[in-house]
Design a protein around this motif. Structure first.
Motif, short mmCIF file in Angstrom:
data_model
loop_
_atom_site.label_atom_id
_atom_site.label_comp_id
_atom_site.label_asym_id
_atom_site.label_seq_id
_atom_site.Cartn_x
_atom_site.Cartn_y
_atom_site.Cartn_z
N ALA A 50 2.86 0.16 10.45
CA ALA A 50 4.19 -0.26 10.81
C ALA A 50 4.36 0.42 9.44
CB ALA A 50 3.82 -0.96 9.64
N VAL A 51 5.82 0.34 9.36
CA VAL A 51 7.32 1.12 8.17
C VAL A 51 6.48 0.15 6.66
CG1 VAL A 51 8.90 1.54 7.38
CG2 VAL A 51 9.16 1.76 9.58
N TYR A 52 6.17 1.15 5.43
CA TYR A 52 6.55 0.21 4.53
C TYR A 52 7.47 0.30 3.48
CZ TYR A 52 1.06 -1.27 5.95
OH TYR A 52 0.05 -1.80 6.74
N LEU A 53 7.76 -0.39 2.83
CA LEU A 53 8.98 -0.67 2.01
C LEU A 53 8.90 -1.05 0.86
CD1 LEU A 53 10.02 -2.48 5.23
CD2 LEU A 53 12.02 -0.75 4.52
N CYS A 54 9.57 -0.84 -0.63
CA CYS A 54 9.47 -0.99 -1.59
C CYS A 54 10.60 -1.61 -2.24
CB CYS A 54 9.05 0.14 -2.37
SG CYS A 54 8.80 -0.08 -4.26
N ALA A 55 10.61 -2.84 -3.00
CA ALA A 55 11.45 -4.16 -3.20
C ALA A 55 11.26 -4.51 -4.51
CB ALA A 55 11.99 -4.30 -2.40
N PHE A 79 5.95 -9.56 4.30
CA PHE A 79 5.40 -9.47 3.09
C PHE A 79 3.66 -8.88 2.76
CE2 PHE A 79 4.76 -10.13 -1.59
CZ PHE A 79 3.10 -10.88 -2.07
N VAL A 80 3.73 -7.88 2.21
CA VAL A 80 2.40 -7.21 1.64
C VAL A 80 1.66 -8.08 0.51
CG1 VAL A 80 1.11 -5.11 1.80
CG2 VAL A 80 2.66 -5.57 3.30
N ALA A 81 2.37 -7.32 -0.94
CA ALA A 81 2.22 -7.88 -1.85
C ALA A 81 3.15 -7.61 -3.26
CB ALA A 81 1.09 -6.16 -2.49
N ALA A 82 3.00 -8.24 -4.24
CA ALA A 82 4.06 -8.12 -5.60
C ALA A 82 3.40 -7.92 -6.40
CB ALA A 82 5.04 -9.04 -5.53
N ILE A 83 3.97 -7.75 -7.53
CA ILE A 83 3.34 -7.13 -8.91
C ILE A 83 4.44 -7.99 -10.49
CG2 ILE A 83 3.32 -5.26 -9.13
CD1 ILE A 83 1.23 -5.15 -11.00
N THR A 84 4.44 -8.67 -11.20
CA THR A 84 5.11 -8.43 -11.77
C THR A 84 5.19 -7.92 -13.14
OG1 THR A 84 3.27 -9.86 -13.37
CG2 THR A 84 5.02 -11.71 -12.27
N MET A 141 7.93 -6.46 -8.75
CA MET A 141 8.16 -5.10 -7.95
C MET A 141 7.16 -5.85 -6.18
SD MET A 141 9.99 -3.10 -8.49
CE MET A 141 9.64 -1.28 -7.30
N GLY A 142 7.79 -6.11 -5.28
CA GLY A 142 7.30 -5.51 -3.66
C GLY A 142 7.28 -4.57 -2.67
N TRP A 143 5.97 -4.86 -2.04
CA TRP A 143 5.23 -4.51 -1.31
C TRP A 143 5.90 -5.01 0.21
CZ3 TRP A 143 5.56 0.60 -0.69
CH2 TRP A 143 5.35 1.99 -1.67
N PHE A 144 6.26 -4.83 1.49
CA PHE A 144 6.30 -5.20 2.32
C PHE A 144 6.42 -3.97 3.45
CE2 PHE A 144 8.94 -9.15 1.92
CZ PHE A 144 9.35 -8.67 0.47
N HIS A 145 5.83 -4.70 5.17
CA HIS A 145 5.83 -3.75 5.92
C HIS A 145 6.60 -4.15 7.36
CE1 HIS A 145 1.93 -5.98 8.06
NE2 HIS A 145 2.66 -6.65 7.57
N GLN A 146 6.62 -3.41 7.98
CA GLN A 146 8.03 -3.80 9.67
C GLN A 146 7.39 -2.93 10.64
OE1 GLN A 146 12.18 -4.09 8.87
NE2 GLN A 146 12.10 -5.51 10.80
N ALA A 147 6.83 -3.23 11.57
CA ALA A 147 6.31 -3.08 13.02
C ALA A 147 7.26 -2.76 13.57
CB ALA A 147 5.46 -3.88 13.70
N PRO A 148 6.82 -1.84 14.59
CA PRO A 148 8.44 -1.99 15.40
C PRO A 148 8.18 -3.06 16.54
CG PRO A 148 6.79 0.33 15.34
CD PRO A 148 6.40 -1.25 14.54
N GLY A 149 9.06 -3.97 16.73
CA GLY A 149 10.05 -5.27 17.25
C GLY A 149 9.15 -6.31 16.56
N GLY A 169 11.76 3.22 2.44
CA GLY A 169 10.57 3.09 3.35
C GLY A 169 9.88 4.58 3.53
N THR A 170 8.62 4.54 3.85
CA THR A 170 7.35 5.14 4.64
C THR A 170 6.30 4.42 5.65
OG1 THR A 170 5.31 7.20 3.64
CG2 THR A 170 5.69 4.41 2.76
N GLN A 171 6.06 5.90 6.49
CA GLN A 171 5.08 5.28 7.62
C GLN A 171 4.13 5.51 7.91
OE1 GLN A 171 6.48 4.05 10.79
NE2 GLN A 171 4.06 3.95 11.31
N VAL A 172 3.72 4.03 7.54
CA VAL A 172 1.42 4.81 7.87
C VAL A 172 1.21 3.92 9.38
CG1 VAL A 172 -0.23 3.02 7.18
CG2 VAL A 172 1.58 3.61 5.68
N THR A 173 0.61 5.42 9.75
CA THR A 173 -0.57 5.07 11.74
C THR A 173 -1.57 5.05 11.13
OG1 THR A 173 2.03 5.86 12.40
CG2 THR A 173 -0.01 6.02 13.46
N VAL A 174 -2.25 4.69 11.30
CA VAL A 174 -3.53 4.27 11.92
C VAL A 174 -4.10 4.44 12.98
CG1 VAL A 174 -5.68 2.63 11.15
CG2 VAL A 174 -3.56 2.62 10.15
N SER A 175 -5.26 5.42 13.00
CA SER A 175 -5.78 5.74 14.94
C SER A 175 -6.88 4.63 14.96
CB SER A 175 -5.68 7.07 15.11
OG SER A 175 -6.74 7.18 13.29
#
Length: 124
Positions: free
Chosen positions: A92-97, A47-52, A34-42, A117-123
């Motif tokens: 970014a939007v964080y996506l599980c894969a 890749f963010v992290a993965a686990i067996t 299982m992995g987590w990725f993120h995607q910012a606009p544009g 995906g789920t949106q994460v916004t850090v001010s």
């Protein structure tokens, strides 16, 4: 087929924390990395992290080491991403894969199943 649904995103101040969850359904009896990725606009998906499957091994992108922790509860078919010391650039939007098998992968093309995906916004 495996369906993935992320939750836990939101708005947080810089330096704060969030925990994301990814609930899996369908053919969850198979062995998946299982992995987590993120995607910012544009920008490209990164890749963010993965686990067996057995949670024996984890891997992180360099910029996330020491701040993010990936874990999984196979009994609940859920993967978590605990994010701490969040920075504005983590927005970014964080996506599980999911990737069938035991081998780690950091390339998006190596993962078969994706959540919406789920949106994460850090001010700042």
């Amino acid at each position: 087929q495996v369906q993935l649904v992320e939750s836990g995103g939101g708005l947080v101040q810089a330096g704060g924390s969030l925990r994301l969850s990814c609930a899996a359904s369908g053919r969850t009896s198979d062995t998946y990395v299982m992995g987590w990725f993120h995607q910012a606009p544009g920008k490209e998906r990164e890749f963010v992290a993965a686990i067996t499957w057995g949670a024996i091994g984890t891997r992180y992108a360099d910029s996330m080491k020491g701040r993010f922790t990936i874990s999984r509860d196979n009994a609940k078919n859920t993967v978590y991403l605990q994010m701490s010391s969040l920075k504005h650039e983590d927005t970014a939007v964080y996506l599980c894969a999911a990737r069938l098998g035991l081998a780690f992968a950091t390339d998006t093309h190596q993962y078969t199943y994706w959540g919406q995906g789920t949106q994460v916004t850090v001010s700042s």
